[in-house]
Design a protein around this motif. Structure first.
Motif, PDB file in Angstrom:
ATOM      1  N   THR A 171       0.847  -1.181   0.000  1.00  0.00           N
ATOM      2  CA  THR A 171       0.000   0.000   0.000  1.00  0.00           C
ATOM      3  C   THR A 171       0.886   1.235   0.000  1.00  0.00           C
ATOM      4  O   THR A 171       2.103   1.143  -0.119  1.00  0.00           O
ATOM      5  CB  THR A 171      -0.986  -0.030   1.199  1.00  0.00           C
ATOM      6  N   ASP A 172       0.279   2.420   0.110  1.00  0.00           N
ATOM      7  CA  ASP A 172       1.013   3.675  -0.050  1.00  0.00           C
ATOM      8  C   ASP A 172       0.372   4.725   0.845  1.00  0.00           C
ATOM      9  O   ASP A 172      -0.829   4.990   0.759  1.00  0.00           O
ATOM     10  CB  ASP A 172       0.961   4.115  -1.517  1.00  0.00           C
ATOM     11  N   THR A 173       1.173   5.324   1.708  1.00  0.00           N
ATOM     12  CA  THR A 173       0.651   6.293   2.677  1.00  0.00           C
ATOM     13  C   THR A 173      -0.005   7.494   2.018  1.00  0.00           C
ATOM     14  O   THR A 173      -1.055   7.956   2.478  1.00  0.00           O
ATOM     15  CB  THR A 173       1.786   6.790   3.596  1.00  0.00           C
ATOM     16  N   ILE A 174       0.589   8.018   0.946  1.00  0.00           N
ATOM     17  CA  ILE A 174       0.148   9.307   0.404  1.00  0.00           C
ATOM     18  C   ILE A 174      -1.253   9.238  -0.201  1.00  0.00           C
ATOM     19  O   ILE A 174      -2.144   9.993   0.216  1.00  0.00           O
ATOM     20  CB  ILE A 174       1.160   9.853  -0.616  1.00  0.00           C
ATOM     21  N   PRO A 175      -1.523   8.357  -1.169  1.00  0.00           N
ATOM     22  CA  PRO A 175      -2.905   8.284  -1.670  1.00  0.00           C
ATOM     23  C   PRO A 175      -3.888   7.838  -0.599  1.00  0.00           C
ATOM     24  O   PRO A 175      -5.038   8.289  -0.572  1.00  0.00           O
ATOM     25  CB  PRO A 175      -2.826   7.278  -2.823  1.00  0.00           C
ATOM     26  N   TYR A 176      -3.438   6.973   0.309  1.00  0.00           N
ATOM     27  CA  TYR A 176      -4.323   6.557   1.396  1.00  0.00           C
ATOM     28  C   TYR A 176      -4.711   7.755   2.254  1.00  0.00           C
ATOM     29  O   TYR A 176      -5.854   7.852   2.712  1.00  0.00           O
ATOM     30  CB  TYR A 176      -3.638   5.495   2.257  1.00  0.00           C
ATOM     31  N   ARG A 177      -3.781   8.659   2.482  1.00  0.00           N
ATOM     32  CA  ARG A 177      -4.060   9.836   3.313  1.00  0.00           C
ATOM     33  C   ARG A 177      -5.213  10.645   2.740  1.00  0.00           C
ATOM     34  O   ARG A 177      -6.143  11.010   3.473  1.00  0.00           O
ATOM     35  CB  ARG A 177      -2.799  10.698   3.414  1.00  0.00           C
ATOM     36  N   HIS A 178      -5.193  10.933   1.455  1.00  0.00           N
ATOM     37  CA  HIS A 178      -6.258  11.735   0.841  1.00  0.00           C
ATOM     38  C   HIS A 178      -7.595  11.006   0.922  1.00  0.00           C
ATOM     39  O   HIS A 178      -8.624  11.605   1.241  1.00  0.00           O
ATOM     40  CB  HIS A 178      -5.900  12.044  -0.614  1.00  0.00           C
ATOM     41  N   TYR A 179      -7.566   9.733   0.650  1.00  0.00           N
ATOM     42  CA  TYR A 179      -8.778   8.911   0.689  1.00  0.00           C
ATOM     43  C   TYR A 179      -9.331   8.845   2.108  1.00  0.00           C
ATOM     44  O   TYR A 179     -10.529   9.038   2.342  1.00  0.00           O
ATOM     45  CB  TYR A 179      -8.412   7.523   0.166  1.00  0.00           C
ATOM     46  N   HIS A 180      -8.450   8.614   3.054  1.00  0.00           N
ATOM     47  CA  HIS A 180      -8.891   8.375   4.422  1.00  0.00           C
ATOM     48  C   HIS A 180      -9.401   9.641   5.095  1.00  0.00           C
ATOM     49  O   HIS A 180     -10.363   9.585   5.880  1.00  0.00           O
ATOM     50  CB  HIS A 180      -7.754   7.765   5.238  1.00  0.00           C
ATOM     51  N   LEU A 181      -8.795  10.765   4.840  1.00  0.00           N
ATOM     52  CA  LEU A 181      -9.279  12.003   5.450  1.00  0.00           C
ATOM     53  C   LEU A 181     -10.672  12.355   4.932  1.00  0.00           C
ATOM     54  O   LEU A 181     -11.477  12.956   5.661  1.00  0.00           O
ATOM     55  CB  LEU A 181      -8.285  13.141   5.209  1.00  0.00           C
ATOM     56  N   ALA A 182     -10.969  11.969   3.695  1.00  0.00           N
ATOM     57  CA  ALA A 182     -12.335  12.151   3.189  1.00  0.00           C
ATOM     58  C   ALA A 182     -13.304  11.278   3.987  1.00  0.00           C
ATOM     59  O   ALA A 182     -14.430  11.702   4.284  1.00  0.00           O
ATOM     60  CB  ALA A 182     -12.397  11.800   1.704  1.00  0.00           C
ATOM     61  N   HIS A 183     -12.872  10.085   4.358  1.00  0.00           N
ATOM     62  CA  HIS A 183     -13.704   9.212   5.196  1.00  0.00           C
ATOM     63  C   HIS A 183     -14.008   9.875   6.538  1.00  0.00           C
ATOM     64  O   HIS A 183     -15.130   9.788   7.048  1.00  0.00           O
ATOM     65  CB  HIS A 183     -12.992   7.874   5.398  1.00  0.00           C
ATOM     66  N   HIS A 184     -13.035  10.555   7.111  1.00  0.00           N
ATOM     67  CA  HIS A 184     -13.270  11.230   8.392  1.00  0.00           C
ATOM     68  C   HIS A 184     -14.233  12.410   8.243  1.00  0.00           C
ATOM     69  O   HIS A 184     -15.056  12.652   9.119  1.00  0.00           O
ATOM     70  CB  HIS A 184     -11.945  11.703   8.990  1.00  0.00           C
ATOM     71  N   ARG A 185     -14.126  13.125   7.145  1.00  0.00           N
ATOM     72  CA  ARG A 185     -15.036  14.267   6.934  1.00  0.00           C
ATOM     73  C   ARG A 185     -16.463  13.800   6.706  1.00  0.00           C
ATOM     74  O   ARG A 185     -17.412  14.505   7.061  1.00  0.00           O
ATOM     75  CB  ARG A 185     -14.582  15.088   5.724  1.00  0.00           C
ATOM     76  N   LEU A 186     -16.623  12.628   6.096  1.00  0.00           N
ATOM     77  CA  LEU A 186     -17.938  12.196   5.603  1.00  0.00           C
ATOM     78  C   LEU A 186     -18.378  10.865   6.221  1.00  0.00           C
ATOM     79  O   LEU A 186     -19.147  10.128   5.606  1.00  0.00           O
ATOM     80  CB  LEU A 186     -17.874  12.055   4.079  1.00  0.00           C
ATOM     81  N   THR A 187     -17.955  10.597   7.426  1.00  0.00           N
ATOM     82  CA  THR A 187     -18.187   9.291   8.035  1.00  0.00           C
ATOM     83  C   THR A 187     -19.647   8.866   7.985  1.00  0.00           C
ATOM     84  O   THR A 187     -20.542   9.579   8.450  1.00  0.00           O
ATOM     85  CB  THR A 187     -17.722   9.303   9.507  1.00  0.00           C
TER      86      THR A 187
END
Length: 313
Positions: A102-118
């Motif tokens: 996996t890769d931290t950088i693309p995961y970061r963008h994806y995951h922070l969207a999950h936190h905003r829109l849980t």
């Protein structure tokens, strides 16, 4: 649309917030080091006593630490695995993310969207929780696909196809895309294979790295996803749209490493390092938030909620 927010300053003192948010290079490195020590120790266990029992135990322990590396990468994506930013980025990439493809950088963008829109319709992770509850038979089929490697193989095949790009794209662009998406993981895994070869056991790479990654790690990743957001009481309440599941020592060893089970706490205050989540949880309980939070006593209790759909005749 986004889910309701939790204001920590309204319930925690500045000192308490600073305490739970405190990052540490030493503690972060200790967590990552622990994962790799368990992996090395598991390999040594089988090397010293090769038999079916130690084979299964090695697969289970390494698969759990592979999930652990993904969890620590998750902390790196939040910027809290290490205090030093450059160390946080390097360790989360090369020692956590890349070895498990996996890769931290693309995961970061994806995951922070999950936190905003849980748990909202546009939450990128909504597909992981929306199907639940399911029937026991459906859950059993998913577990069979996971433990037999079907899920893992499907994911890796999709990952390789995405990295290769469309045949219509110029070769130079396809090579650049492949290098960008899979270069780091392939280098990290080549290093793993090289180290095992130096110790005279290159066959341990498919036996005890790829096999756990494609089987047990898939099983417990699914359980993790179910525990975190499936069948939650209220999609719009930050204290109820994620779940904390208490974990025994065996569950922490094999299913829920590095305090991943404190998930509602993580969503309430997402910049808390994993090693401080128990402290945050204790503070919230002391301030009488326990009854307001979605908490399950153990993983079997959580799974009973997730597989409560009656079978159709």
């Amino acid at each position: 649309m986004s889910s309701a927010r939790f204001d920590p300053t309204a319930v925690l003192t500045a000192e308490e917030i600073a305490s739970v948010r405190a990052r540490s290079d030493i503690k972060g490195l200790a967590c990552v080091g622990h994962a790799w020590i368990v992996i090395a120790g598991s390999l040594a266990l089988y090397a010293l006593w090769p038999n079916p029992l130690t084979f299964v135990l090695t697969v289970l322990l390494i698969g759990s630490r592979q999930l652990g590396l993904a969890i620590l990468m998750h902390d790196g994506a939040h910027g809290v695995l290490m205090r030093t930013k450059r160390l946080n980025e390097w360790v989360s990439q090369w020692l956590c993310a890349y070895p498990v493809f996996t890769d931290t950088i693309p995961y970061r963008h994806y995951h922070l969207a999950h936190h905003r829109l849980t748990q909202q319709p546009d939450d990128p992770d909504i597909g992981l929780s929306a199907p639940f509850p399911i029937t026991t038979a459906s859950f059993r089929r998913k577990m069979v696909r996971d433990i037999t490697g079907q899920t893992g193989f499907k994911q890796r095949r999709a990952q390789i196809r995405a990295a290769l790009g469309r045949p219509s794209v110029p070769l130079r662009e396809r090579v650049a895309t492949f290098r960008r998406k899979l270069g780091g993981p392939l280098v990290a895994n080549a290093v793993l294979l090289g180290l095992l070869t130096v110790f005279g056991r290159p066959h341990y790479y498919p036996m005890f790295w790829l096999l756990p990654l494609l089987t047990w790690q898939q099983v417990i990743t699914r359980i993790r996803n179910i525990a975190e957001h499936a069948v939650v009481p209220d999609n719009n309440d930050v204290m109820r749209n994620a779940r904390t599941t208490y974990a025994s020592l065996p569950e922490r060893a094999l299913i829920a490493p590095y305090w991943v089970n404190y998930h509602v706490d993580h969503h309430m205050l997402m910049y808390v390092p994993c090693f401080n989540l128990p402290k945050l949880h204790a503070l919230l309980l002391a301030k009488d938030f326990g009854a307001k939070m979605e908490i399950q006593p153990n993983y079997p209790a959580m799974l009973r909620l997730a597989i409560a759909k009656p079978a159709t005749v």
